[in-house]
Motif scaffolding. Structure first.
Motif, mmCIF file in Angstrom:
data_model
loop_
_atom_site.group_PDB
_atom_site.id
_atom_site.type_symbol
_atom_site.label_atom_id
_atom_site.label_comp_id
_atom_site.label_asym_id
_atom_site.label_seq_id
_atom_site.Cartn_x
_atom_site.Cartn_y
_atom_site.Cartn_z
ATOM 1 N N GLU A 76 0.852 -1.189 0.000
ATOM 2 C CA GLU A 76 0.000 0.000 0.000
ATOM 3 C C GLU A 76 0.883 1.232 0.000
ATOM 4 N N GLU A 77 0.554 2.163 -0.866
ATOM 5 C CA GLU A 77 1.380 3.351 -1.051
ATOM 6 C C GLU A 77 1.517 4.129 0.259
ATOM 7 N N GLY A 78 2.765 4.482 0.559
ATOM 8 C CA GLY A 78 3.042 5.274 1.748
ATOM 9 C C GLY A 78 3.184 4.482 3.026
ATOM 10 N N VAL A 79 3.019 3.167 2.988
ATOM 11 C CA VAL A 79 3.129 2.313 4.177
ATOM 12 C C VAL A 79 4.317 1.376 3.981
ATOM 13 N N PHE A 80 5.116 1.203 5.043
ATOM 14 C CA PHE A 80 6.334 0.404 4.952
ATOM 15 C C PHE A 80 6.431 -0.543 6.149
ATOM 16 N N ASN A 81 7.465 -1.369 6.123
ATOM 17 C CA ASN A 81 7.819 -2.254 7.231
ATOM 18 C C ASN A 81 6.713 -3.260 7.539
ATOM 19 N N TYR A 82 6.469 -4.150 6.591
ATOM 20 C CA TYR A 82 5.471 -5.220 6.755
ATOM 21 C C TYR A 82 6.179 -6.416 7.400
ATOM 22 N N SER A 83 6.379 -6.362 8.695
ATOM 23 C CA SER A 83 7.259 -7.334 9.349
ATOM 24 C C SER A 83 6.606 -8.089 10.506
ATOM 25 N N GLU A 92 18.681 -11.798 2.643
ATOM 26 C CA GLU A 92 18.739 -10.339 2.761
ATOM 27 C C GLU A 92 18.541 -9.651 1.412
ATOM 28 N N GLU A 93 18.537 -10.403 0.327
ATOM 29 C CA GLU A 93 18.350 -9.828 -1.002
ATOM 30 C C GLU A 93 16.952 -10.070 -1.553
ATOM 31 N N GLY A 94 16.030 -10.499 -0.696
ATOM 32 C CA GLY A 94 14.654 -10.672 -1.127
ATOM 33 C C GLY A 94 14.400 -11.923 -1.934
ATOM 34 N N GLN A 119 13.238 -14.884 -6.826
ATOM 35 C CA GLN A 119 13.235 -13.480 -6.411
ATOM 36 C C GLN A 119 11.799 -13.064 -6.119
ATOM 37 N N LEU A 120 11.522 -12.750 -4.841
ATOM 38 C CA LEU A 120 10.154 -12.426 -4.437
ATOM 39 C C LEU A 120 9.817 -10.949 -4.593
ATOM 40 N N PHE A 121 10.795 -10.078 -4.338
ATOM 41 C CA PHE A 121 10.520 -8.646 -4.336
ATOM 42 C C PHE A 121 11.355 -7.954 -5.402
ATOM 43 N N LYS A 122 10.720 -7.028 -6.122
ATOM 44 C CA LYS A 122 11.403 -6.273 -7.177
ATOM 45 C C LYS A 122 12.554 -5.467 -6.591
ATOM 46 N N PRO A 123 12.333 -4.607 -5.594
ATOM 47 C CA PRO A 123 13.506 -4.063 -4.898
ATOM 48 C C PRO A 123 14.091 -5.192 -4.047
ATOM 49 N N PRO A 124 15.394 -5.356 -4.034
ATOM 50 C CA PRO A 124 15.996 -6.451 -3.251
ATOM 51 C C PRO A 124 15.927 -6.194 -1.752
ATOM 52 N N GLU A 125 14.724 -6.182 -1.197
ATOM 53 C CA GLU A 125 14.519 -5.902 0.216
ATOM 54 C C GLU A 125 14.739 -7.174 1.052
ATOM 55 N N GLY A 178 6.816 -4.674 1.137
ATOM 56 C CA GLY A 178 5.493 -5.268 1.052
ATOM 57 C C GLY A 178 5.510 -6.703 1.522
ATOM 58 N N ALA A 179 4.446 -7.434 1.223
ATOM 59 C CA ALA A 179 4.315 -8.842 1.592
ATOM 60 C C ALA A 179 4.103 -9.656 0.324
ATOM 61 N N ALA A 180 4.611 -10.893 0.347
ATOM 62 C CA ALA A 180 4.515 -11.781 -0.811
ATOM 63 C C ALA A 180 3.987 -13.133 -0.371
#
Length: 775
Positions: free
Chosen positions: A45-52, A447-449, A468-474, A495-497
């Motif tokens: 969701e735009e503007g929301v981070f840290n889905y942990s 650590e590279e997603g 590779q789950l996330f486009k940015p290597p988060e 985000g979450a995958a």
């Protein structure tokens, strides 16, 4: 000193061979899957981070996802579908107070959701950092809506102050066990049970010394216990070693445990754990002299198994920057329990150099045994709860909570050691393959997603794939697994995958399906597809231990593709290998292809023909050669029929090079040309509109206005206007009437008549130069 060199080499040779045999460089994923939206469902969701933070509510078909200042209720089968959400933001006053305490208002002074647990009344208990002032609340879900009850419970000791500090928690029978820091500075680490009777650890370095908490697990040791033992809660963490005799700080991995029924002592250790014991955990990696640090654990236990036969899987990373290896070790619960129940203790001993040295305690051990739970033997002695324990036992465990013996992994070595992306989280799933055996498949977040999928086959570590789950290597910060959906859920800052346990459809042939050695997948001879094992009613072709692809039927021959190349041209022949473990080889007309300056074999397996001649024509075949344990298997990946135009031929002879099939399509080129034409017309219209290019009738009008000038001036102006109105591509060289005789007579002449009012027309001659030597 030189005579010692051969001796040193001879002594190091066995070690070098051992390192070569167990080299982590051999642990290469058979298949690498780049990021694609089809890899799994994504939520962001735009503007929301840290889905942990995650909580599986399988009874509601929900995944509760905690992020920064928000909690989401997502569809468990497809997390891209949001079924509810609630915001939990800090007030402006709380943010200002946090900022005044020296914290960053953009990152630290927010409310990061850190605790999400289900209570016995089917509500959720949720806690957040709340701008460095942790707070807890209850949350419910009904009619597609998440609701916070806004009770505002104090979260100190339950939830961390710092959103980037490691922590651990677990809910057992509505009692929250948490491992975090009690104060704003983070200098008072505790393992605490909040209710019904609050019990915590001592603020002593011998109990917890600069810890980094990892995870917690409940162990049902009271179930069918002959000794009448109590359930335990295990805590995994790392900390600075107090027992190390070294100048610099050394970090070690630990496991600690407490008894569920612990109420603290009567006089000694009041409201403190009387059963807190801890031990070091080793995961030996050959290349490192320093101990590896635990990052995550997963408790794997079959419901039909006794708890002693259950396993803990843990991922470890180095504590120094000299190594880029990560490891996975597995531990038996029985080995951990035995160290606490029967092992020796360490005791601090003061020495002359004014520091404390920890050594093995060899004196008498009080009865009841320090750190043990209340069992049948204690009850016979009149000790029915920890409040009845004698002070001698309590003082012993207060001073000596550390066990002497370290806990070793199964086989005394890691199950997996790999160089590359750092391991972060782990999930292990047990699956029964076609051979009837059960295998433990490890899913490791990095650590590279990326997500690694690996199995240990009788000591052979095999990595099936890396996705590779996330486009940015988060970095992957949390992993969960649902037995109901059979899906994995991963969370990161972005985000979450959600991804399935297996994607068998990535294998397009029987050989590729069998060589993947995936216990979830097998080849169905009827539908001729690689399918999920549990989805097929028929017996499937599968060989996970050996990778025996000889069971496969003969594959359909590869259809040759025509390729043409112009003389002296270049041509690249693609060879997409289905496996990272396979090697490609090229053949031409039945003979191995020999590399030369004009014929190069690239690292991606492709072949490149440079400065082609007629001798380069022929049939080219690319073969994939893979060597699992069973045998060597060769398959044709691609086949090309390459033709070269005859030498000396050109366009005037009507011979054109054949279009390359792997280039852009004709339709695509036509569309591109159409767009360029439209853009050119628009550009010309704009230039006409702005007057940058004069219109033809404007040129004639201007020439008529200038006809009232003198004859000499008229001839000059007419020449200039003619040049301006002439097409730019003509590049005309112009000469007047009085010097036209000096021009080159090989040029072509063009005459323009300029009309003048009341006078004869003046002829201006334009010459076009064909020969550059004239210029």
């Amino acid at each position: 000193m030189q005579p010692l060199l051969p001796l040193c080499v001879f002594w190091l040779l066995p070690l070098a061979r051992t390192l070569e045999e167990d080299s982590p460089l051999d642990s290469v994923p058979r298949r690498s899957v780049p990021y694609h939206r089809d890899n799994g469902h994504l939520f962001h969701e735009e503007g929301v981070f840290n889905y942990s933070t995650m909580l599986l509510r399988e009874d509601l078909d929900l995944l509760l996802l905690g992020a920064r200042e928000a909690v989401y209720a997502l569809d468990l089968k497809d997390i891209s579908k949001k079924r509810g959400s609630v915001k939990w933001e800090v007030s402006q006053q709380q943010e200002d107070e946090c900022k005044n305490k020296g914290k960053d208002p953009e990152t630290q002074c927010k409310n990061y959701i850190r605790i999400l647990h289900q209570t016995e009344d089917n509500r959720m208990y949720v806690c957040g950092t709340n701008a460095f002032d942790p707070e807890c609340d209850y949350m419910s879900y009904a009619n597609g809506k998440l609701t916070l009850e806004k009770k505002g419970e104090d979260g100190k000791g339950k939830c961390p102050f710092d959103p980037f500090q490691r922590y651990a928690s677990i809910m057992v029978e509505n009692n929250l066990y948490s491992a975090t820091s009690m104060n704003f500075l983070g200098s008072q680490p505790v393992l605490m049970r909040s209710s019904p009777t609050s019990v915590r650890t001592e603020f002593k370095s011998s109990w917890l010394h600069e810890p980094s908490f990892v995870s917690m697990t409940q162990m049902p040791e009271s179930y069918m216990s002959e000794e009448g033992d109590d359930d335990k809660v295990y805590l995994f963490f790392s900390e600075t070693a107090v027992e190390c005799d070294c100048y610099n700080k050394l970090v070690v991995s630990r496991v600690a445990r407490v008894c569920k029924g612990d109420l603290g002592g009567q006089r000694t250790l009041q409201k403190k754990w009387t059963s807190f014991l801890k031990a070091r955990m080793d995961c030996p990696v050959l290349e490192s002299q320093l101990p590896y640090i635990i990052q995550d654990t997963y408790y794997l236990c079959n419901p039909q198994q006794h708890w002693k036969d259950c396993l803990f899987y843990a991922v470890f990373t180095p504590q120094s920057g000299t190594s880029d290896l990560s490891a996975v070790c597995a531990y038996r619960v029985s080995d951990i329990s035995r160290v606490f129940a029967e092992g020796k203790y360490k005791t601090p001993v003061p020495v002359e150099t004014s520091f404390v040295k920890w050594v093995m305690y060899s004196g008498d051990v009080p009865v009841p045994r320090p750190g043990s739970c209340i069992d049948n033997a204690a009850r016979k002695a009149g000790i029915n709860q920890t409040l009845d324990l004698p002070d001698r036992t309590l003082q012993f465990v207060k001073d000596k909570p550390l066990m002497d013996q370290a806990i070793q992994p199964i086989g005394d070595k890691p199950l997996l050691v790999r160089r590359g992306a750092t391991f972060a989280r782990i999930i292990v799933n047990q699956v029964q393959a076609a051979d009837g055996e059960k295998y433990h498949v490890m899913f490791i977040g990095t650590e590279e997603g990326t997500m690694l999928k690996a199995v240990n086959y009788d000591g052979e570590m095999f990595i099936i794939e890396e996705v590779q789950l996330f486009k940015p290597p988060e970095p992957i910060k949390i992993l969960k697994f649902s037995k109901v959906t059979g899906q994995l859920y991963a969370g990161s800052d972005y985000g979450a995958a959600q991804m399935p346990l297996a994607t068998c459809g990535r294998s397009s042939s029987c050989m590729d399906c069998v060589l993947a050695r995936d216990p979830y997948c097998g080849w169905d001879k009827v539908v001729r597809e690689c399918v999920f094992l549990s989805d097929s009613p028929r017996g499937l072709i599968q060989s996970v231990k050996e990778g025996d692809a000889s069971l496969c039927p003969d594959a359909d021959p590869v259809k040759p593709m025509n390729r043409s190349i112009w003389p002296q041209g270049n041509l690249k022949l693609q060879c997409p290998s289905p496996s990272n473990l396979a090697k490609t080889s090229w053949w031409r007309d039945g003979s191995p292809l020999t590399e030369s300056t004009r014929l190069q074999l690239l690292q991606d397996g492709s072949a490149l023909i440079l400065n082609a001649t007629e001798s380069d024509a022929g049939r080219y075949r690319c073969l994939s050669v893979e060597r699992p344990k069973a045998d060597t298997y060769t398959t044709t990946v691609a086949e090309y029929l390459v033709s070269v135009a005859p030498a000396g031929s050109d366009n005037r002879n009507g011979i054109l090079p054949q279009a390359q099939m792997d280039g852009p399509s004709v339709a695509g080129l036509q569309a591109l040309v159409g767009l360029l034409v439209v853009a050119l017309l628009a550009l010309l219209a704009w230039n006409f509109y702005k007057g940058h290019i004069p219109l033809p009738w404007n040129c004639a009008k201007k020439n008529a206005e200038q006809s009232q000038e003198t004859h000499e001036q008229s001839g000059l102006d007419a020449y200039q206007d003619a040049v301006r109105c002439a097409p730019a591509d003509d590049k005309a060289l112009v000469s007047g009437a009085n010097y036209s005789s000096s021009t080159n007579h090989t040029g072509r002449e063009a005459a323009f008549s300029v009309a003048e009012e009341g006078s004869d027309s003046t002829k201006v001659t334009l010459q076009y130069i064909d020969d550059e030597s004239v210029i």
